[in-house]
Structures are given as C-alpha cells and as structure tokens.
Enzyme design. Structure first.
Site, PDB file in Angstrom:
ATOM      1  CG  ASP A  19      -1.489   7.653   0.679  1.00 57.97           C
ATOM      2  OD1 ASP A  19      -0.524   8.383   0.431  1.00 57.97           O
ATOM      3  OD2 ASP A  19      -2.465   7.544  -0.085  1.00 57.97           O
ATOM      4  CG  ASP A  75      -1.688   1.154   1.495  1.00 60.81           C
ATOM      5  OD1 ASP A  75      -2.502   1.463   0.629  1.00 60.81           O
ATOM      6  OD2 ASP A  75      -1.526   1.816   2.551  1.00 60.81           O
TER       7      ASP A  75
HETATM    8  P1  B16 Z   1      -6.543  10.337  -3.447  1.00 65.17           P
HETATM    9  P2  B16 Z   1      -3.601   4.064   0.059  1.00 65.17           P
HETATM   10  C1  B16 Z   1      -5.455   5.972   0.016  1.00 65.17           C
HETATM   11  O1  B16 Z   1      -4.177   5.530  -0.301  1.00 65.17           O
HETATM   12  C2  B16 Z   1      -5.471   6.746   1.323  1.00 65.17           C
HETATM   13  O2  B16 Z   1      -5.219   5.859   2.410  1.00 65.17           O
HETATM   14  C3  B16 Z   1      -6.818   7.386   1.536  1.00 65.17           C
HETATM   15  O3  B16 Z   1      -6.800   8.160   2.711  1.00 65.17           O
HETATM   16  C4  B16 Z   1      -7.186   8.244   0.330  1.00 65.17           C
HETATM   17  O4  B16 Z   1      -8.502   8.760   0.474  1.00 65.17           O
HETATM   18  C5  B16 Z   1      -7.137   7.393  -0.933  1.00 65.17           C
HETATM   19  O5  B16 Z   1      -5.827   6.840  -1.074  1.00 65.17           O
HETATM   20  C6  B16 Z   1      -7.459   8.190  -2.175  1.00 65.17           C
HETATM   21  O6  B16 Z   1      -6.445   9.138  -2.379  1.00 65.17           O
HETATM   22  O7  B16 Z   1      -7.507  11.312  -2.928  1.00 65.17           O
HETATM   23  O8  B16 Z   1      -5.104  10.825  -3.471  1.00 65.17           O
HETATM   24  O9  B16 Z   1      -6.956   9.733  -4.776  1.00 65.17           O
HETATM   25  O10 B16 Z   1      -3.539   4.004   1.539  1.00 65.17           O
HETATM   26  O11 B16 Z   1      -4.512   3.043  -0.578  1.00 65.17           O
HETATM   27  O12 B16 Z   1      -2.221   4.082  -0.575  1.00 65.17           O
HETATM   28 MG    MG Z   2      -2.815   3.154   3.369  1.00 72.66          MG
END
Ligand code: B16
Ligand code: MG
Length: 221
Positions: free
Chosen positions: A12, A10
C-alpha cells in the site's frame, strides 16, 4: 552483480495507490467514534497493522473501547476498505512500478512483497501481479507488525539473502524504521519532508536516478 541481491516491496503506497483507501475507511469509521481523522493523524497509521491502527486512533481520540467493540470496529473498517477497492485494477499501480519489476527480473534479482495487510494477496490478484513475486510475506504471517523488523527478517530468511543484500521500498515511517532495524538498505517512496531516518527518498519509481540503480545492481564490490 552489485550489492543488492533481493528487493522487497511494501504494497500500500508503494506498488498501488490503496493507502488513500485505508485513510478514507478509517476516516469513515472515526466519524462513528466522533473523531475527525485528518491527514496528519493518518500519517501515524500508515504501515501499521489493522489492530495497531485502531489502538493508535483510540489514543489520538482519547477514547476507550470494549474488546467486543474493538473487534466490531476492525471488521467494519475492513468492510469499508473492501468496498473502496472493489474496482481496483492495473490503473491503480503506481508510476514506474511495472517497468522497475521488469528490470529486476532481467537482472535475476529476487523479488519479495512485505505488507502489513491481510488483504495483500487479494489486492495483488486484482492487479494480476501475484506471479511477479518470488515470495510474499503479509499481515497473516507475522506476530509483530511494523515498526518491528519481524516481517523483513522472515523475508530475508525465505529469500536466503542476508539483510545487508536486501533493498526495501517503503512509504511509511513504521516500515522504514522496521527495515532499518532489520539492517537493510531503504528507499523511501513519497514526500522526503515527511519521512525520516532515510538516505534515499523519491516521489515515485520513475524519479530514481540511473546512477543509484547502477550503484545498487551493477557495480562490482
Ligand atoms: P489490512 P502496507 C498496510 O499495508 C497499510 O499501510 C496500513 O494502512 C494498513 O492498516 C495495514 O496494511 C493493514 O491492512 O487492514 O488490509 O490488513 O503499507 O504494509 O503494504
Ligand atoms: Mg505502505
């Protein structure tokens, strides 16, 4: 070679400390909705797509939004987030990530990124990490967000590796549930008291014990 032939990360909260910036961006947006988003509310959002996160906020705040406002708020949240990550650099990479990636390369284990974020490639570019991944599946490539297993099943196909031979690192309950549904082994990164349906969970990559690394990558079966 051991049981694991491909590792899926993953982004974030696993590779980079950007999950706090997602939180701060939603918190800022929520102020405009007269809703105080706190950390426990934010736990529901982690790993969800941008759209699903706003739907969850609407539910938590018990409000309704027109389609037009919904789109406007999504754009606003993303612009807050892009401001927060403007100065993102290799300093933001989480402990032990780069040395673990080097270990996997040496063992010829395939490496993939599975992130719900539509900003995933932009973030990896800022960190100068794009070339470290064999494949990248992100929020632009999927119809259903985590906890749906789609993102991990796409990765398994692209990696030409069966789910049972894939190991996923996740920090969010939605991602853990998605990886479990895909039939993969999951290691949680974060606080084990906050995450469920997990056999393994460590605060960061430096805390993963050698015997587990051996079990995944070295033991013949
Ligand atoms: P965006 P991951 C996710 O990334 C985040 O955990 C989540 O908080 C966020 O809303 C989502 O990506 C969408 O991100 O707004 O940048 O498209 O943890 O799956 O790497
Ligand atoms: Mg994450």
């Amino acid at each position: 070679m051991g049981l694991i032939k491909a590792v899926i990360f993953d982004l974030d909260g696993v590779i980079v400390d950007t999950s706090n910036y997602h939180y701060l961006s939603w918190k800022k947006l929520c102020l405009e909705l007269d809703y105080n988003l706190n950390e426990s509310g934010n736990d529901f959002l982690k790993g969800l797509s941008r759209e699903d996160s706003l739907l969850k906020i609407i539910d938590l705040a018990n409000i309704s939004l027109s389609e037009e406002k919904f789109k406007e708020y999504l754009t606003k949240k993303n612009s807050y987030y892009l401001d927060f990550i403007n100065n993102l650099s290799q300093k933001n990479i989480l402990p032990g990530v780069l040395s673990f990636l080097r270990y996997l390369k040496k063992k010829s284990i395939k490496i993939s990124l599975c992130s719900s974020s539509k900003n995933a490639k932009f973030v990896l570019e800022k960190l100068d990490m794009i070339s470290l991944f064999d494949i990248i599946v992100d929020g632009n490539d999927i119809k259903m967000g985590k906890p749906d297993p789609e993102i991990f099943l796409i990765a398994s196909k692209k990696l030409v590796t069966e789910p049972k031979n894939c190991l996923v690192f996740e920090d969010a309950q939605s991602g853990i549930d998605a990886a479990n549904k895909a039939g993969m082994t999951v290691v949680g990164i974060g606080n084990k008291n906050k995450l469920k349906n997990l056999k393994y969970c460590f605060p960061d990559f430096l805390k993963i014990p050698d015997h587990l690394i051996n079990y995944f990558f070295n033991e013949e079966r």
